[in-house]
Design an enzyme around this catalytic site. Structure first.
Site, PDB file in Angstrom:
ATOM      1  N   LYS A 107      49.200  24.568  37.201  1.00 52.48           N
ATOM      2  CA  LYS A 107      48.887  25.136  35.891  1.00 52.48           C
ATOM      3  C   LYS A 107      49.403  24.176  34.818  1.00 52.48           C
ATOM      4  O   LYS A 107      50.538  23.724  34.886  1.00 52.48           O
ATOM      5  CB  LYS A 107      49.577  26.504  35.767  1.00 52.48           C
ATOM      6  CG  LYS A 107      48.936  27.395  34.776  1.00 52.48           C
ATOM      7  CD  LYS A 107      49.238  28.848  35.077  1.00 52.48           C
ATOM      8  CE  LYS A 107      48.500  29.715  34.098  1.00 52.48           C
ATOM      9  NZ  LYS A 107      48.475  31.103  34.482  1.00 52.48           N
ATOM     10  N   ARG A 119      41.951  50.291  33.483  1.00 52.14           N
ATOM     11  CA  ARG A 119      41.781  50.145  34.925  1.00 52.14           C
ATOM     12  C   ARG A 119      42.330  51.358  35.678  1.00 52.14           C
ATOM     13  O   ARG A 119      41.918  51.656  36.796  1.00 52.14           O
ATOM     14  CB  ARG A 119      42.537  48.894  35.406  1.00 52.14           C
ATOM     15  CG  ARG A 119      41.790  47.633  35.259  1.00 52.14           C
ATOM     16  CD  ARG A 119      40.734  47.615  36.333  1.00 52.14           C
ATOM     17  NE  ARG A 119      39.589  46.843  35.927  1.00 52.14           N
ATOM     18  CZ  ARG A 119      39.445  45.554  36.127  1.00 52.14           C
ATOM     19  NH1 ARG A 119      40.402  44.877  36.730  1.00 52.14           N
ATOM     20  NH2 ARG A 119      38.363  44.948  35.730  1.00 52.14           N
ATOM     21  N   GLU A 132      46.951  47.584  37.936  1.00 52.25           N
ATOM     22  CA  GLU A 132      47.321  48.667  37.036  1.00 52.25           C
ATOM     23  C   GLU A 132      47.274  50.024  37.737  1.00 52.25           C
ATOM     24  O   GLU A 132      48.111  50.901  37.496  1.00 52.25           O
ATOM     25  CB  GLU A 132      46.397  48.663  35.804  1.00 52.25           C
ATOM     26  CG  GLU A 132      46.635  47.493  34.845  1.00 52.25           C
ATOM     27  CD  GLU A 132      46.050  46.164  35.313  1.00 52.25           C
ATOM     28  OE1 GLU A 132      45.292  46.149  36.305  1.00 52.25           O
ATOM     29  OE2 GLU A 132      46.351  45.134  34.680  1.00 52.25           O
TER      30      GLU A 132
HETATM   31  C1  TPP Z   1      43.068  43.886  34.628  1.00 53.07           C
HETATM   32  C2  TPP Z   1      43.827  42.781  33.928  1.00 53.07           C
HETATM   33  N1  TPP Z   1      45.173  42.852  33.881  1.00 53.07           N
HETATM   34  C3  TPP Z   1      45.869  41.869  33.252  1.00 53.07           C
HETATM   35  C4  TPP Z   1      45.219  40.816  32.673  1.00 53.07           C
HETATM   36  C5  TPP Z   1      45.998  39.765  31.897  1.00 53.07           C
HETATM   37  N2  TPP Z   1      45.881  38.434  32.526  1.00 53.07           N
HETATM   38  C6  TPP Z   1      45.023  37.499  32.059  1.00 53.07           C
HETATM   39  S1  TPP Z   1      45.068  36.093  32.936  1.00 53.07           S
HETATM   40  C7  TPP Z   1      46.225  36.718  33.967  1.00 53.07           C
HETATM   41  C8  TPP Z   1      46.754  35.870  35.073  1.00 53.07           C
HETATM   42  C9  TPP Z   1      45.685  35.418  35.996  1.00 53.07           C
HETATM   43  O1  TPP Z   1      46.258  34.618  36.986  1.00 53.07           O
HETATM   44  P1  TPP Z   1      45.338  33.822  37.977  1.00 53.07           P
HETATM   45  O2  TPP Z   1      44.240  34.688  38.425  1.00 53.07           O
HETATM   46  O3  TPP Z   1      46.223  33.235  39.026  1.00 53.07           O
HETATM   47  O4  TPP Z   1      44.698  32.691  37.076  1.00 53.07           O
HETATM   48  P2  TPP Z   1      45.433  31.432  36.376  1.00 53.07           P
HETATM   49  O5  TPP Z   1      45.647  31.832  34.956  1.00 53.07           O
HETATM   50  O6  TPP Z   1      46.700  31.156  37.103  1.00 53.07           O
HETATM   51  O7  TPP Z   1      44.456  30.336  36.510  1.00 53.07           O
HETATM   52  C10 TPP Z   1      46.590  38.018  33.609  1.00 53.07           C
HETATM   53  C11 TPP Z   1      47.607  38.838  34.292  1.00 53.07           C
HETATM   54  C12 TPP Z   1      43.817  40.807  32.728  1.00 53.07           C
HETATM   55  N3  TPP Z   1      43.099  39.846  32.163  1.00 53.07           N
HETATM   56  N4  TPP Z   1      43.158  41.797  33.371  1.00 53.07           N
END
Ligand code: TPP
Length: 437
Positions: free
Chosen positions: A282, A396, A368
């Site tokens: 990242k 959710r 969630e």
């Molecule tokens: C249902 C939901 N909960 C929380 C989030 C907030 N959120 C956005 S990106 C993220 C992390 C995603 O991590 P990953 O899938 O590993 O992708 P990366 O950013 O590491 O590439 C979160 C928790 C969201 N978008 N949707």
């Protein structure tokens, strides 16, 4: 000074004309553009810097005006936008009337869906692949899912179902060990094991080539060496996915474009559900983003002076600050109080509770529904759960709110952050449906 490559690329057809050895330079040029614009406008920095090479390789191998590509959350779609006709408007991203920070089919035929919530890509891609098989449409369907999003129930439900439907579907698991904070849970531990096996595999390769060099005195010795060498090169890992009916490939280096291209080419010729596990970092290519991946996941506009980052930050306490202080204060007084977050310890402020009372803090991952189910059970055991979730993501768990909590008058406290219209993140993130719930 080398010629500028990005200036020659307006769409994937231009990209496909480039020789592979030019793609690394293109990635660097895109990286510079994303850093410049995101520092100015705000946005998802770390996640986007981590998938530049992957995105180039995907557009190089597939024909995504026809094949379908679905980004989970889609916060990491900036390179995709730059390569699909939106390079010249990229500096309007997240601004009023500018480009969305997420995918949106109204913006481009290369964007398959409106996405902003996590965990949906494998499921929706499976739906498209299944629909295509009914309609007789011949195209590739690819989902890119982060290791954080893989923890979401919907992702795991789709993995489960795809394993029996056996449709042609490619999932790229982009594993950077990070959600917004570190990815948590047994699945994250499992992916970590696969990562270790990746390092171990290199070691095994070294052992195998060493064995090759040892002079063999007899035929028997030659045979024994052959067995040892074969064992050293045996494939590792991926058993969980294989057992669920997927063909697992990887892990492979996610910043090495030729490696990505080779692997994508191979899997594009295979049938059935395929999972390619890639390892990325990242924030790759920006020391600021690597050093502080939590803060640099999603940023507001920033400036850099004398190597230091600064942002316009209000000096007033906001809701999150007050909540973080209050929950620690209350937890000090009442040892039954616990806090639950769904992968947002920093955003909700619950990280303060974690620091003070690590045993009374639960991060369930991007789940969630599970957060609310856990709170229901905790309350039934006489504990006082406080569930901290952003308004938009609590959607959710609408049924869990009704079924596990309200219907049975279960004493659980919900602290709902980011209510109201959100501005730059746009319609997927507005927090206005909590009132009606
Ligand atoms: C249902 C939901 N909960 C929380 C989030 C907030 N959120 C956005 S990106 C993220 C992390 C995603 O991590 P990953 O899938 O590993 O992708 P990366 O950013 O590491 O590439 C979160 C928790 C969201 N978008 N949707």
């Amino acid at each position: 000074m080398p010629e500028n490559i990005l200036s020659q690329i307006d769409n994937p057809a231009d990209l496909k004309k480039l020789p592979i050895d030019k793609l690394h330079q293109l990635a660097q040029e895109i990286r510079t553009k994303i850093i410049d614009v995101t520092f100015k406008n705000g946005g998802h920095l770390g996640s986007n810097l981590g998938v530049i090479e992957l995105t180039i390789a995907l557009h190089y191998i597939f024909s995504l005006e026809n094949d379908r590509l679905i980004w989970d959350v889609s916060h990491q779609c900036y390179t995709h936008k730059i390569l699909t006709g939106r390079k010249n408007s990229f500096d309007t991203i997240r601004l009023y009337q500018g480009l969305s920070g997420f995918t949106n089919p109204e913006e481009s035929p290369y964007d398959t869906l409106v996405v902003g919530h996590a965990g949906t890509a494998i499921s929706t891609a499976l739906g498209i692949a299944t629909g295509d098989s009914i309609a007789g449409t011949n195209r590739k369907v690819i989902a890119v899912c982060g290791d954080g999003a893989l923890t979401a129930g919907m992702s795991l439900e789709a993995l489960n179902y795809a394993g029996i439907l056996k449709k042609n579907l490619i999932v790229i698991l982009n594993d950077n060990k990070m959600s917004i904070s570190h990815t948590v849970g047994a699945m994250a531990n499992y992916l970590n094991k696969l990562r270790t096996s990746y390092l171990y595999r290199d070691l095994k390769k070294d052992v195998a080539s060493l064995i090759e060099k040892i002079p063999k005195a007899s035929q028997q010795m030659e045979k024994a060496f052959h067995h040892i060498r074969a064992a050293a090169l045996a494939p590792l890992g991926g058993a969980i996915f294989e057992e669920l009916g997927w063909s697992y490939f990887g892990p492979i280096e996610g910043h090495n474009i030729p490696v990505l291209i080779n692997n994508l080419k191979t899997i594009s010729q295979l049938n059935g559900p395929i999972l390619l596990h890639i390892i990325t970092e990242k924030g790759y290519g920006s020391q600021y983003a690597i050093d502080d991946p939590y803060k640099m996941h999603g940023i507001g506009p920033l400036t850099i002076a004398d190597g230091k980052i600064s942002s316009e930050k209000s000096t007033r306490l906001n809701y999150t600050d007050v909540f973080a202080e209050s929950i620690v204060e209350l937890a000090n007084k009442n040892e039954k109080i616990v806090g639950i977050t769904a992968a947002m310890p920093d955003g909700t402020g619950l990280v303060k509770l974690q620091e003070k009372f690590p045993n009374r803090y639960f991060d369930v991952g991007i789940c969630e529904q599970q957060a609310v189910g856990l709170a229901c059970g905790l309350a039934k055991s006489g504990i006082k759960p406080v569930v901290a979730i952003y308004s938009t993501f609590l959607q959710r768990a609408f049924d869990q709110l009704f079924h596990e909590i309200a219907l049975q008058k279960n004493p659980v406290v919900f602290t709902i952050d980011r209510a109201g219209l959100v501005g730059a993140d746009g319609p997927t993130h507005h927090g206005l449906y909590d009132i009606s719930s």
